[in-house]
Design an enzyme around this catalytic site. Structure first.
Site, PDB file in Angstrom:
ATOM      1  N   ASP A  92       0.864  -1.177   0.000  1.00 37.94           N
ATOM      2  CA  ASP A  92       0.000   0.000   0.000  1.00 37.94           C
ATOM      3  C   ASP A  92       0.902   1.228   0.000  1.00 37.94           C
ATOM      4  O   ASP A  92       1.483   1.596   1.025  1.00 37.94           O
ATOM      5  CB  ASP A  92      -0.920   0.005   1.228  1.00 37.94           C
ATOM      6  CG  ASP A  92      -2.045  -1.022   1.116  1.00 37.94           C
ATOM      7  OD1 ASP A  92      -1.923  -1.970   0.319  1.00 37.94           O
ATOM      8  OD2 ASP A  92      -3.044  -0.884   1.845  1.00 37.94           O
ATOM      9  N   LYS A 156      -6.710   3.586  -3.424  1.00 30.09           N
ATOM     10  CA  LYS A 156      -7.139   3.506  -2.021  1.00 30.09           C
ATOM     11  C   LYS A 156      -7.407   4.912  -1.503  1.00 30.09           C
ATOM     12  O   LYS A 156      -6.665   5.847  -1.819  1.00 30.09           O
ATOM     13  CB  LYS A 156      -6.045   2.811  -1.210  1.00 30.09           C
ATOM     14  CG  LYS A 156      -6.296   2.709   0.286  1.00 30.09           C
ATOM     15  CD  LYS A 156      -5.142   1.950   0.958  1.00 30.09           C
ATOM     16  CE  LYS A 156      -5.199   2.043   2.474  1.00 30.09           C
ATOM     17  NZ  LYS A 156      -4.057   1.362   3.114  1.00 30.09           N
ATOM     18  N   LYS A 185     -10.095   0.348  -2.825  1.00 32.61           N
ATOM     19  CA  LYS A 185     -10.016   0.014  -1.408  1.00 32.61           C
ATOM     20  C   LYS A 185     -10.392   1.228  -0.563  1.00 32.61           C
ATOM     21  O   LYS A 185      -9.925   2.343  -0.821  1.00 32.61           O
ATOM     22  CB  LYS A 185      -8.608  -0.456  -1.029  1.00 32.61           C
ATOM     23  CG  LYS A 185      -8.443  -0.731   0.474  1.00 32.61           C
ATOM     24  CD  LYS A 185      -7.047  -1.217   0.842  1.00 32.61           C
ATOM     25  CE  LYS A 185      -6.865  -1.306   2.357  1.00 32.61           C
ATOM     26  NZ  LYS A 185      -5.522  -1.776   2.741  1.00 32.61           N
TER      27      LYS A 185
END
Length: 233
Positions: A92, A156, A185
């Site tokens: 991430d 995300k 996400k």
């Protein structure tokens, strides 16, 4: 829907700076018990998570350039490579927020691409954190398009450490801006089963959570009573 479908949306988050090694191990064991998609740990904890999750199908995720995205690209790549070597299956990555706000889009693109290329060469997925709380809708859309252009696997919403987390409006924007090959996400603020079902209804297929136990326990209760259903769109 099933409890397993909910569990496999969760990246169980163990990113708070004060977590001890014992707490990280305990969190990994909880994620293993509840069979989440992954455990998201700090880079220093990748080896610990890999050890605790050995033999399960719960993946190890770690963060790159976290939480501000301001590391130099070469540092982000080095961080990614070392994390992969230690067992991370997903990364991430925080994009460079200041450069995006400065409209230095070529810099942002090259920064993300370098990490994506390094990860993909090892079969590792990359989720790019936009940190939407600092961005205009225009910049969120531009960031999504950049991520798609360089073949990022996910966009995300947030680190969970900014001034705001995932919003349904942002999830809708991200989902409509990206093609289906880029997944979405949610992170920051998903603390209940209803919250999980809401972000799912807006197109998120993963979400970060510290309240994994509460969410899955509630899902199990609803599944047993026949009331575990998709949220109304």
């Amino acid at each position: 829907m099933t409890v397993k479908e909910i569990a496999k949306m969760i990246d169980h988050s163990l990113l708070r700076p004060e977590l001890t090694e014992a707490q990280v191990r305990e969190g990994c064991r909880l994620a293993r018990e509840y069979d989440t998609a992954s455990v998201c740990v700090k880079p220093c904890d990748v080896k610990i998570a890999k050890e605790e999750l050995q033999g399960s199908d719960v993946l190890v995720t770690t963060v790159i350039g976290f939480p501000h995205g301001s590391n130099k690209t070469s540092v982000k790549v080095a961080e990614a490579v070392e994390a992969i070597d230690e067992g991370a299956a997903e990364l991430d990555m925080v994009l460079n927020i200041g450069r995006l706000l400065s409209r230095q889009f070529d810099y942002v693109e090259a920064d993300i691409k370098a990490v994506v290329d390094a990860a993909h060469s090892q079969g590792v997925l990359v989720k790019v954190i936009l940190e939407n709380c600092y961005l205009t809708d225009e910049l969120k859309e531009i960031a999504c398009r950049i991520c798609e252009k360089v073949n990022a696997d996910f966009v995300k919403t947030s680190t969970g450490f900014g001034t705001g987390g995932a919003t349904l409006k942002d999830l809708e924007l991200m989902r409509r801006t990206c093609s289906e090959k880029v997944r979405v996400k949610a992170a920051g603020g998903v603390r209940t089963l209803d919250g999980a079902l809401e972000v799912r209804s807006k197109g998120a297929v993963r979400f970060g959570a510290t309240a994994t136990k509460a969410i899955i326990d509630e899902a199990e209760q609803r599944e047993q009573s026949g009331t575990l259903r998709e949220a109304e769109i």
